[in-house]
Every structure is written in structure tokens, then in C-alpha cells.
Design a protein around this motif. Structure first.
Motif, PDB file in Angstrom:
ATOM      1  N   SER B  38       0.632  -1.177  -0.412  1.00  0.00           N
ATOM      2  CA  SER B  38       0.321  -0.315   0.062  1.00  0.00           C
ATOM      3  C   SER B  38       1.055   0.822  -0.332  1.00  0.00           C
ATOM      4  N   GLY B  39       0.391   2.543  -0.841  1.00  0.00           N
ATOM      5  CA  GLY B  39       1.297   3.853  -1.756  1.00  0.00           C
ATOM      6  C   GLY B  39       2.243   3.390  -2.222  1.00  0.00           C
ATOM      7  N   LYS B  42       0.834   2.668  -6.745  1.00  0.00           N
ATOM      8  CA  LYS B  42       0.337   2.007  -8.020  1.00  0.00           C
ATOM      9  C   LYS B  42      -0.519   2.562  -8.869  1.00  0.00           C
ATOM     10  N   SER B  43      -1.633   2.865  -8.137  1.00  0.00           N
ATOM     11  CA  SER B  43      -2.700   3.809  -8.344  1.00  0.00           C
ATOM     12  C   SER B  43      -1.962   4.676  -9.386  1.00  0.00           C
ATOM     13  N   THR B  44      -1.039   5.644  -8.665  1.00  0.00           N
ATOM     14  CA  THR B  44      -0.660   6.670  -9.420  1.00  0.00           C
ATOM     15  C   THR B  44       0.116   6.391 -10.841  1.00  0.00           C
TER      16      THR B  44
END
Ligand SMILES: Nc1ncnc2c1ncn2[C@@H]1O[C@H](COP(=O)(O)OP(=O)(O)OP(=O)(O)O)[C@@H](O)[C@H]1O
Ligand SMILES: [Mg+2]
Lengths: 288, 353
Positions: B38-39, B42-44
Motif C-alpha cells: 500500500s502506498g 500503483k494507483s498513481t
């Protein structure tokens, strides 16, 4: 998500004495509120002569239709239908105008990054502290200079900006997930398209609730129409009633005044009744 | 039909750099899974491909065309969000048709495409429902349908299954893979679930703290992790890591165990062994002080500490032995084939023989 009110499933069931007690209390409270209205109704159905000699009648008389007809078409300063129409235009204008403006300004504040966005928001927020009465003198000056005395635009425009509604819509928009705007962006929706296709339909219950509140706010405006309408033809109903009340030794037609008062109450009641479903929905559930 | 290339892609929020230069080339029709804790960004990364985040520096190329300045709608991509992001006031049909309507597609064609997608996803009977009248799995399918009808060149998924229960997740995982094959689109899929990553991806991108740790096929990552991070991240239960001192092709672990690695190295090293690569061997160098057994039926997990020949040191160890074992049978000795050993330098880089 259904509405929270209406069904008893979620509430604590009461039995026996408690049930009776709550009902008695409610009936007393309702009677307390309704009695003056009932008196007004009785007074609007009798003749002036019956009304002025004590005791005051407590049962409806036989002159109901005459009195209402006189109020509607003759009135005292101006015919009541004219004043009702003025109020209607003012109430509608204020409600619709406020909703359109605040929908758009909240949209700008929440979804666009422009210079001084925060400053604008706080400026709008600050105006919450300035009700009509506080800024009434400078506003009058401006309206008078624009030559808008005795006009609908003069009645409506100064009251049409709304910090409260802007704030409300801002709060609502902020609960809308960012992904929705992003999905729309990927689907190819430009900002205004997103606003009309997605944000607006999602806000419809809020809009309905706000419409009721704002319409009644506009309908009940007293000080402002009193200041800027000098022509009886432009009087609104709420201030019109005040103008009817006799001063000094004047003898006025009380049944007609009472009929006018009841007529003035009617439209807000109708709006609430017609829109109550949407209204309650807008207050308790945001359809998401 | 699309290739995607990222060229030293960087992203900063204010002064914080969250992606530090990512280079990836994705082939046409490839299924790429981005994994990481998490953090890690990935999403970015995904949102930069989608065009929802601006590029700080570097390039995003789709079909060899630089799309840094393109709006999402002009990139020929479709995205499935974690919370589905369905339009709550629209029916399933309208949700799927929305992008086509905006593009001005003729009504008849919209109908045909939406109905085909609905059929593919078994949504036909729900077309007139609103999203809130659907179950989580059905909503997930609608989100997929919305992506499919546009016939995009690239599918982007941001943890699309994390709101589903375990069973449905497995089922949807297979469906997504099947669909991607059938439609022949390139896909980039973000998840933090390594099982999902291993089963779905043609190739995996392992991100850690904004750095690309390794980019390769699931088997490559399992067999030859490029860094200590990847070694620990891929595989379950996680790889055992022992500190030691290398000397030629031999390593002396801190507990005193000497093992033959067959890889030339010197100085401090870390030795990695997957739990499933230990074999029971009375003459084995590894001895375990068992603290707990987990019986899984097909295999047994042994938790304990590594007992050195000298009896000192207490490195944690997890061993996975096939079949059923009781406490009495464990602890005699374990050995590992040199080919199953992984060697890392103190910076966490893999040392190859
Ligand atoms: N809008 C933003 N402003 C500042 N920092 C951000 C912003 N969005 C993300 N970050 C930071 O960027 C880093 C990467 O975030 P990202 O959302 O890509 O993580 P992730 O790998 O998707 O994590 P998760 O698995 O929890 O979804 C995080 O450290 C986060 O704090
Ligand atoms: Mg994420």
C-alpha cells in the motif's frame, strides 16, 4: 435506501398508557397551533357587523364566498389575486434563482481549481453573516439607482444570491466520490456535461428540499418588499396584509382581511404538501 | 491493438516524489499486473496512464504516440475503478451507453454494442436496473461492461475485485482474464494481492516505494527475484532470509550453519530459501527448533527458529513440508538444493553465479 420516516418498523413501539399520553399531548399541541387559524377562518366567514359585537363568533357563518370573492377581486388596497401573483413571482424567482446560482457556484468551487478559490469560498461563506436586514440600506440605494423600485427584478435580484444554498450544495458535491467525475472524464464528458448529466440528476432531491425552503423564504419576505414597492399593484401578499390592518380609528373590513390572511397561507402549504415526499427524501437520504 | 510504453516516468506531489522514474514496455494484448504494498504508487502509475494525473516528467506512449497532453477520453483507454464508480441515477443500460452517447454513436449501434456486452457479462436481465439494485459482483460486471462497450485499446483496472468476497474474487478473476483474451486488448491491472497478480499477469511490475523493483513473468519473479524485496513479496509463505558471510561458493550463516551455494561471492550476504524448497534430510545442514505446526492437509507449515550447529543464533524459519507431519517427525534436519538458494548483497540486489 428507503426513506427513514413513514414506516414504523424502525421505531420503538409504544403501548397502553404511553400511547394515550403521547396522543393527548400531540392533540393539545396541534389544537394550540390550529386554534388561531380556525378563528381566522371563522372570522373570514361572517359579516363585519357580527364580528365587532362581542362575543366573538366561534362557528363559521354564511358569508364565506362573498368575503373571499371580495378579497380576491377587490381587496382593500389592491386585489388579493394581484398580490398573490406578485408573491408567487417573487417566491418562485428567488427560489429558482438561488438554486441555479448556488448549484453553479458550488460546482465551480468543488470541481475547479482556479486562483483564489479558497478566498472566494470564504467570501461567500462570510455573507452568511449578512442577512437581508443588515445590508438593506445600501441594497436599497443600489436598486433605486438602477431604477428597479416597484419592479419584479427589484424584488427578486437582491435576494437571489445564497450562501446557505451554495454551502449546502458544496457539502453535497463533496460527498460525491471523485471516481464518478473521473469515470465521466474517461467516458468523454466535458465539465458542463458532467454537471448536467450526472451532478444535476443526483442533486434532485436536495434541489426539491431546498426549493421548498427557499420558496417559503421568498414568500415570507416582508421588509424588503415593504421598502421597494410603493405602488399597491406591486405589493406582495405578506406586506399587503400589514397594509390592510387599520390604524387609529379606521374601521376596516376584518372578514376580508382574515380571508386574505388565509389565502396568503395557502400557497406555501400547497408547496409543502405537493413536494413533501421529495422534501423528506432530500433531508434524510442522499441517493448514492 | 495497442502497446504502452512508460519512459522514465516520474510523479511528484509538490515536493514529494512518489514515482522515481519508471520504464516499462508493454506489448500488444499483454496482461500486465502492477503489484506492491500500500502506498507504493500503483494507483498513481495507473492514473498517469489513464490521464487522470498529470505527468511530472518522462513520457507515456500509447501505440508509440506520446499522450502526455491528451485528455483521458482521447487516449482510447477504459478504466474500472475499485468502487466501480457507476452513475447511481442511471440504469445499467445507460451506464454502459454513456460514453457512446457522448461520442455521438448512432442509437442502433449503441443498443447493439451494449446488448452484446451485457450478454458477454450475463447482465442482460439487469439492463433496466439501477446500480443500487445490484449485488457487488453484478456492479463489478457493469463496470466491466462500461469499459468493454467503448472497445478501448487499453483496459486499466485499479483493484477492481477488492470489494468482493473471496469466492467471487476468484471467479471474477478468471472472467476478467478470459474476457481480456477474447477481446484481445492490452490490460494493466493494479492489485496488492500477490495471488491475483501471479494468476492474472503475463508479466508483473513490482513497485516498492515508487521504484520499479522488477518487471517479468510470474515464474521469473518466483524463480529469480531480482531484489530482496521481490523475494519477500512474491510467494506464500514468504521466503526465509538468513544473514551470513560468504566465502567463495560457501556461506556461513550467522547461526553457524555452513552451506554450499555454488555462487561465488564474498563479504556479508543474505541467503534466501523458499519454505517449500526445504527437504527432510537427516544429514541436512538446517536444523529447526519447532515452535508451531500448521497442518494444511496437503502440506505442513513448520514455524520455528534456526538452530545453528553451535546452537547460537535464532533466525526465524518457516518450512513447508509436503504431506502430514507431527512434531516428532520434524527437526531431524533439512537441506536445500543449491539451485534453490537465492543470494543477495547487503543492498538487496541479487547475486548471480
Ligand atoms: N493527491 C495526492 N497528493 C499528495 N500525495 C498523494 C496524492 N495521491 C497520492 N499521494 C501519495 O502518493 C503515494 C502513492 O499513492 P498511491 O495511491 O499510488 O498508492 P497505492 O500504491 O495505490 O496504494 P494502495 O494500495 O493503498 O491503493 C502515497 O504515498 C500517497 O500518499
Ligand atoms: Mg491504490
Amino acid at each position: 435506501m428507503g426513506t427513514v420516516f413513514g414506516t414504523g418498523s424502525g421505531m420503538v413501539e409504544k403501548r397502553g398508557k404511553a400511547l394515550w399520553l403521547t396522543h393527548v399531548c400531540m392533540i393539545i399541541a396541534i389544537a394550540f397551533i390550529c386554534f388561531p387559524i380556525y378563528l381566522a377562518f371563522v372570522a373570514s366567514s361572517v359579516q363585519q357587523s357580527e364580528l365587532v359585537k362581542p362575543p366573538m363568533p366561534l362557528l363559521p357563518g354564511s358569508h364565506l364566498f362573498e368575503n373571499y370573492k371580495e378579497a380576491l377581486f377587490t381587496g382593500i388596497n389592491a386585489p388579493v389575486w394581484k398580490m398573490l401573483m406578485n408573491s408567487m413571482i417573487m417566491g418562485m424567482g428567488i427560489a429558482i434563482g438561488k438554486i441555479i446560482i448556488s448549484l453553479l457556484s458550488a460546482f465551480a468551487i468543488v470541481y475547479f481549481r482556479f486562483p483564489f478559490r479558497g478566498v472566494f469560498f470564504w467570501l461567500i461563506f462570510l455573507t452568511l453573516m449578512l442577512p437581508v436586514e443588515v445590508r438593506i440600506v445600501p441594497t436599497y440605494e443600489v436598486v433605486a439607482n438602477f431604477g428597479m423600485l416597484n419592479s419584479y427584478s427589484g424584488l427578486i435580484l437582491p435576494l437571489v444570491a445564497s450562501a446557505t444554498a451554495t454551502f449546502l450544495f458544496r457539502q453535497f458535491y463533496m460527498t460525491v466520490p471523485d471516481e464518478l467525475a473521473e469515470a465521466a472524464r474517461i467516458d468523454g464528458a466535458r465539465p458542463m456535461r458532467f454537471f448536467f448529466d450526472i451532478l444535476l440528476p443526483m442533486s434532485r432531491t436536495n434541489i426539491a428540499a431546498l426549493f421548498v425552503i427557499l420558496f417559503i423564504y421568498g414568500w415570507n419576505q416582508y421588509l424588503w418588499p415593504l421598502l421597494i414597492t410603493t405602488d399597491p399593484e406591486m405589493n406582495t401578499i405578506v406586506m399587503g396584509i400589514k397594509q390592510m390592518i387599520p390604524s387609529g380609528d379606521d374601521l376596516r373590513n376584518w372578514p376580508v382581511i382574515m380571508a386574505t390572511a388565509l389565502l396568503a397561507m395557502l400557497p406555501p402549504v400547497l408547496v409543502v404538501v405537493v413536494m413533501q415526499n421529495l422534501f423528506i427524501k432530500g433531508l434524510v437520504d442522499t441517493e448514492k | 491493438m495497442a502497446t504502452v510504453s512508460l519512459k522514465s516516468l516520474k510523479k511528484s506531489y509538490g515536493r514529494d516524489e512518489v514515482l522515481h522514474g519508471i520504464d516499462i514496455d508493454i506489448a500488444d494484448r499483454e496482461f500486465i499486473v502492477v503489484v506492491g504494498p500500500s502506498g507504493c504508487g500503483k494507483s498513481t502509475l495507473l492514473r498517469m496512464i489513464a490521464g487522470l494525473e498529470t505527468v511530472t516528467s518522462g513520457d507515456v506512449l500509447i501505440n508509440d504516440e506520446n499522450v502526455n497532453q491528451h485528455e483521458p477520453m482521447d487516449r482510447n483507454i477504459a478504466m474500472v475503478f475499485q468502487n466501480y464508480a457507476l452513475y447511481p441515477h442511471m440504469t445499467v443500460y445507460n451506464n454502459m451507453a454513456y460514453s457512446l452517447k457522448i461520442a455521438g454513436t448512432p442509437k442502433a449501434e449503441i443498443k447493439e454494442r451494449v446488448e452484446r456486452a451485457a450478454q458477454l457479462l450475463q447482465l442482460t436481465e439487469y439492463l433496466q436496473r439501477r446500480p443500487r439494485q445490484l449485488s457487488g459482483g453484478q456492479r463489478q460486471r457493469v463496470a466491466m461492461g462500461r469499459a468493454i462497450v467503448r472497445k478501448p485499446a487499453v483496459f486499466l483496472f485499479d483493484e477492481p475485485l477488492s470489494n468482493l468476497d473471496a469466492k467471487l474474487r476468484v471467479q471474477m478473476r478468471l472472467e476478467i482474464r478470459k474476457l481480456q483474451r477474447e477481446l484481445g486488448v492490452t490490460a494493466v491491472y493494479v492489485t496488492h494481492d500477490q495471488v491475483e497478480a501471479m494468476t492474472l499477469g503475463d508479466r508483473l511490475v513490482v513497485l516498492n516505494d515508487g521504484y520499479l523493483e522488477q518487471f517479468g513473468s510470474p515464474i521469473e519473479l518466483y524463480q529469480r527475484p531480482a531484489t530482496l524485496f521481490v523475494a519477500r513479496f512474491i510467494g506464500s509463505p514468504a521466503m526465509n532470509i538468513f544473514d551470513g558471510m560468504a566465502d567463495g561458493t560457501q556461506v556461513t550463516l550467522d547461526g553457524g550453519v555452513r552451506i554450499d551455494t555454488g555462487i561465488a561471492a564474498s563479504g556479508r550476504v543474505k541467503v534466501g530459501v523458499r519454505p517449500e524448497h526445504f527437504v527432510a534430510d537427516t544429514n541436512g545442514a538446517f536444523k529447526v527448533n519447532t515452535s508451531m505446526l500448521e497442518q494444511l492437509g496437503s502440506n505442513t507449515l513448520v514455524h520455528g527458529t534456526l538452530a545453528g550447529a553451535s546452537g547460537a543464533g535464532a533466525a526465524e524459519i518457516v518450512v513447508s513440508l509436503p504431506g502430514i507431519h507431527t512434531e516428532a517427525m520434524v527437526g531431524e534436519g533439512l537441506s536445500v538444493a543449491p539451485s534453490e538458494l537465492h543470494l543477495f548483497d547487503p543492498d538487496g540486489k541479487r547475486i548471480d553465479g
